[in-house]
Write a protein that holds these residues in place. Structure first.
Motif, short mmCIF file in Angstrom:
data_model
loop_
_atom_site.label_atom_id
_atom_site.label_comp_id
_atom_site.label_asym_id
_atom_site.label_seq_id
_atom_site.Cartn_x
_atom_site.Cartn_y
_atom_site.Cartn_z
N UNK A 25 90.67 -41.91 -34.18
CA UNK A 25 90.08 -43.22 -33.98
C UNK A 25 90.84 -43.93 -32.86
N UNK A 26 90.10 -44.39 -31.83
CA UNK A 26 90.71 -45.14 -30.73
C UNK A 26 90.87 -46.61 -31.06
N UNK A 33 85.58 -43.47 -31.74
CA UNK A 33 86.21 -42.17 -31.88
C UNK A 33 86.57 -41.64 -30.50
N UNK A 34 87.75 -41.03 -30.38
CA UNK A 34 88.20 -40.46 -29.11
C UNK A 34 87.39 -39.20 -28.79
N UNK A 35 87.02 -39.08 -27.53
CA UNK A 35 86.33 -37.89 -27.04
C UNK A 35 87.05 -37.37 -25.80
N UNK A 38 84.45 -34.05 -21.72
CA UNK A 38 83.11 -33.47 -21.88
C UNK A 38 82.32 -34.12 -23.00
N UNK A 39 82.89 -35.15 -23.62
CA UNK A 39 82.19 -35.85 -24.68
C UNK A 39 82.37 -35.26 -26.07
N UNK A 40 83.24 -34.25 -26.21
CA UNK A 40 83.50 -33.63 -27.51
C UNK A 40 84.51 -34.45 -28.30
N UNK A 41 84.31 -34.53 -29.60
CA UNK A 41 85.22 -35.29 -30.46
C UNK A 41 86.60 -34.66 -30.50
N UNK A 42 87.62 -35.52 -30.39
CA UNK A 42 89.01 -35.07 -30.50
C UNK A 42 89.45 -35.31 -31.94
#
Length: 108
Positions: A25-26, A33-35, A38-42
């Protein structure tokens, strides 16, 4: 300040998942949510790391995509890197891995 990735030699470390993977969580107020680029969830995974002398430390490792591990699993960290950071006079090391995989029984 530019951070230089520091490769971590995991060959003499025992890594165990102590908290299940969860999206990072940013912003707690907005739930953002942090990505990655490439837009993928971290995801972040809290693990215990034990060295060859029995010293144990808890660390969080960031990884793109949800790793196939659960709490209590022995973990193999692939491509583990440390990044030194500094903000407002405080500093620390953050960790990222290419993959976090269950340690195979044959590897023990």
């Amino acid at each position: 300040m530019r951070t230089v990735p520091i490769p971590v030699d995991v060959s003499k470390l025992s890594i165990t998942c102590v908290k299940a993977p969860r999206p990072r969580v940013l912003n707690r107020d907005t739930g953002e949510i942090k990505t990655d680029k490439n837009g993928n969830t971290v995801y972040e995974v809290t693990v215990s790391v034990e060295d060859e002398f029995g010293r144990i430390e808890l660390v969080k490792i960031g990884i793109t995509g949800e790793p196939p591990i659960t709490t209590g699993d022995a973990v193999r960290a692939v491509g583990l890197l440390g990044y030194v950071w500094e903000m407002a006079g405080k500093w620390g090391i953050s960790y990222r891995a290419t993959a976090l995989l269950p340690q195979e029984a044959t590897d023990v």
